[in-house]
Design an enzyme around this catalytic site. Structure first.
Site, PDB file in Angstrom:
ATOM      1  N   THR A 252       0.850  -1.201   0.000  1.00 27.89           N
ATOM      2  CA  THR A 252       0.000   0.000   0.000  1.00 27.89           C
ATOM      3  C   THR A 252       0.883   1.248   0.000  1.00 27.89           C
ATOM      4  O   THR A 252       0.447   2.315   0.414  1.00 27.89           O
ATOM      5  CB  THR A 252      -0.925   0.030   1.242  1.00 27.89           C
ATOM      6  N   SER A 253       2.151   1.098  -0.449  1.00 23.68           N
ATOM      7  CA  SER A 253       3.053   2.268  -0.393  1.00 23.68           C
ATOM      8  C   SER A 253       3.105   2.962  -1.748  1.00 23.68           C
ATOM      9  O   SER A 253       2.243   3.804  -2.044  1.00 23.68           O
ATOM     10  CB  SER A 253       4.436   1.842   0.105  1.00 23.68           C
ATOM     11  N   ARG A 254       4.060   2.593  -2.570  1.00 24.98           N
ATOM     12  CA  ARG A 254       4.144   3.138  -3.925  1.00 24.98           C
ATOM     13  C   ARG A 254       4.495   1.991  -4.868  1.00 24.98           C
ATOM     14  O   ARG A 254       5.312   1.128  -4.533  1.00 24.98           O
ATOM     15  CB  ARG A 254       5.215   4.234  -4.026  1.00 24.98           C
ATOM     16  N   GLU A 283       1.276   3.734 -12.820  1.00 23.02           N
ATOM     17  CA  GLU A 283      -0.151   4.081 -12.710  1.00 23.02           C
ATOM     18  C   GLU A 283      -0.546   5.068 -13.797  1.00 23.02           C
ATOM     19  O   GLU A 283       0.231   5.979 -14.073  1.00 23.02           O
ATOM     20  CB  GLU A 283      -0.418   4.664 -11.321  1.00 23.02           C
ATOM     21  N   HIS A 301      -5.335   2.188  -6.010  1.00 23.02           N
ATOM     22  CA  HIS A 301      -4.767   3.279  -5.187  1.00 23.02           C
ATOM     23  C   HIS A 301      -5.854   3.970  -4.350  1.00 23.02           C
ATOM     24  O   HIS A 301      -6.056   5.183  -4.452  1.00 23.02           O
ATOM     25  CB  HIS A 301      -4.004   4.285  -6.071  1.00 23.02           C
ATOM     26  N   ALA A 303      -6.124   3.212  -0.808  1.00 22.40           N
ATOM     27  CA  ALA A 303      -5.902   2.860   0.599  1.00 22.40           C
ATOM     28  C   ALA A 303      -6.314   3.972   1.567  1.00 22.40           C
ATOM     29  O   ALA A 303      -6.697   3.696   2.698  1.00 22.40           O
ATOM     30  CB  ALA A 303      -4.446   2.457   0.828  1.00 22.40           C
TER      31      ALA A 303
HETATM   32  C1  GLV Z   1      -1.454   8.286  -1.067  1.00 26.34           C
HETATM   33  O1  GLV Z   1      -0.940   7.465  -1.759  1.00 26.34           O
HETATM   34  C2  GLV Z   1      -0.748   9.242  -0.288  1.00 26.34           C
HETATM   35  O2  GLV Z   1       0.492   9.340  -0.409  1.00 26.34           O
HETATM   36  O3  GLV Z   1      -1.381   9.956   0.494  1.00 26.34           O
END
Ligand code: GLV
Length: 335
Positions: A252-254, A283, A301, A303
């Site tokens: 859930t990061s990049r 993306e 994307h 999260a």
């Molecule tokens: C979402 O990906 C954020 O960095 O807030």
């Protein structure tokens, strides 16, 4: 009569009203990109050049570089990114241009940690696959061997990156699922570890000195690092091979933290059991092989995408702008 000239803010895309209202209530003129789409770089530049804004509320889909800062001009004090990550921003270029950058940490920690567990549980319990199965009319009654999954409770959860979100994931894993957390981070956090000693004094959240050690031991690996040159392809073909064949990978990061092609091949060849990812290497494109596999869950994307959290992110981005335009240091200035 003298009228104070209103300061002008540009918002690069429609965001929750809570953020817009905060800016308006502070007395600013707010202009929002009228089309609900990402502005291409030349479009963003032409808005900035023509508008002469004092601040910009930007999104992670905006690439903010030297050309954009130059177009924004000398009166523009700050670009407030409505995201915790700021890998879309050339920080050096912003410094050269004398423009402040802010992000929105903290307000999305719980939501992203929850989504991480949504993914972890969904892949281990085969939720998306089972949903497809039921909708396809394949359910003909309870079966002892149907769609068997994996428990999260009492397992080892490996965390790569023990920042705010990684720590919260470790907390839920240990306190909520009686799991053991192991983590790798460039900085060891002994204070954090002390909060997780069991009744016998043995550590339930333990540091490992390399990512490899985490990958080797964990039943679930969850990634929570920022995207930096040093974390690009942190998970590659070699490191996927170190993981247990029964293990799951969650991100859930990049996206670019994982070599997406290598992940697709590892999943196809059953090098690991499954993966669940919210972010993608390029993306909005998704590696086509991933779309064909059943042992991965893909979310687009989202999260941090709960109504309450997106309101808070918009408000915090607005607060960063308000501080900067009042001559104060924004609460979340990126230094
Ligand atoms: C979402 O990906 C954020 O960095 O807030």
């Amino acid at each position: 009569m003298y009228h104070k000239l209103m300061l002008k803010i540009f918002v690069t895309r429609k965001i929750p009203e809570a953020g817009i209202n905060k800016l308006k209530n502070a007395g600013y003129e707010v202009e929002v990109n009228p089309e609900d789409k990402v502005l291409a770089k030349d479009e963003l530049i032409s808005y900035l050049k023509n508008g002469k804004y004092d601040a910009v509320l930007a999104l992670l889909t905006d690439k903010l570089d030297a050309d954009v800062f130059e177009a924004a001009g000398a009166q523009c004090k700050i670009f407030a990114n409505m995201a915790v990550g700021f890998d879309n921003v050339d920080i050096e270029a912003s410094k050269k241009a004398g423009i402040m950058i802010a992000n929105t940490p903290g307000v999305l920690t719980d939501t992203v940690a929850e989504h991480t567990f949504a993914l972890m549980l969904a892949i281990a319990h085969r939720v998306a696959e089972a949903d497809r199965f039921a909708r396809a009319g394949k359910y003909h009654g309870w079966e002892p061997m149907m769609l068997l999954g994996t428990d999260l409770s009492y397992k080892t959860i490996g965390i790569l990156g023990l920042g705010r979100i990684g720590s919260r994931v470790a907390y839920h894993a240990v306190k909520g699922f009686n799991a053991k957390a192991i983590y790798y981070d460039v900085n060891r956090n002994e204070e954090f570890e002390k909060e997780f000693l069991d009744s016998t004094g043995s550590p339930q959240a333990a540091f490992r000195t390399t990512p490899e050690e985490v990958l080797r031991e964990a039943d679930f690996v969850s990634i929570h690092v920022p995207l930096l040159p040093s974390t690009r392809h942190l998970i590659n073909a070699e490191r996927l091979k170190i993981m247990k064949p029964t293990a799951y990978l969650v991100n859930t990061s990049r996206g670019p933290v994982i070599d997406e092609k290598a992940l697709a091949e590892a999943l196809q060849n059953k090098i690991i059991k499954g993966a669940a990812i919210d972010v993608f290497e390029n993306e909005p494109a998704i590696e086509p092989l991933l779309l064909k596999l059943d042992n991965i869950i893909l979310t687009p994307h989202i999260a941090s995408a709960t109504e309450a959290t997106r309101d808070k992110m918009a408000e915090l981005a607005a607060e960063n702008i308000i501080s900067a335009l009042s001559g104060k240091e924004p609460p979340n200035l990126v230094k």
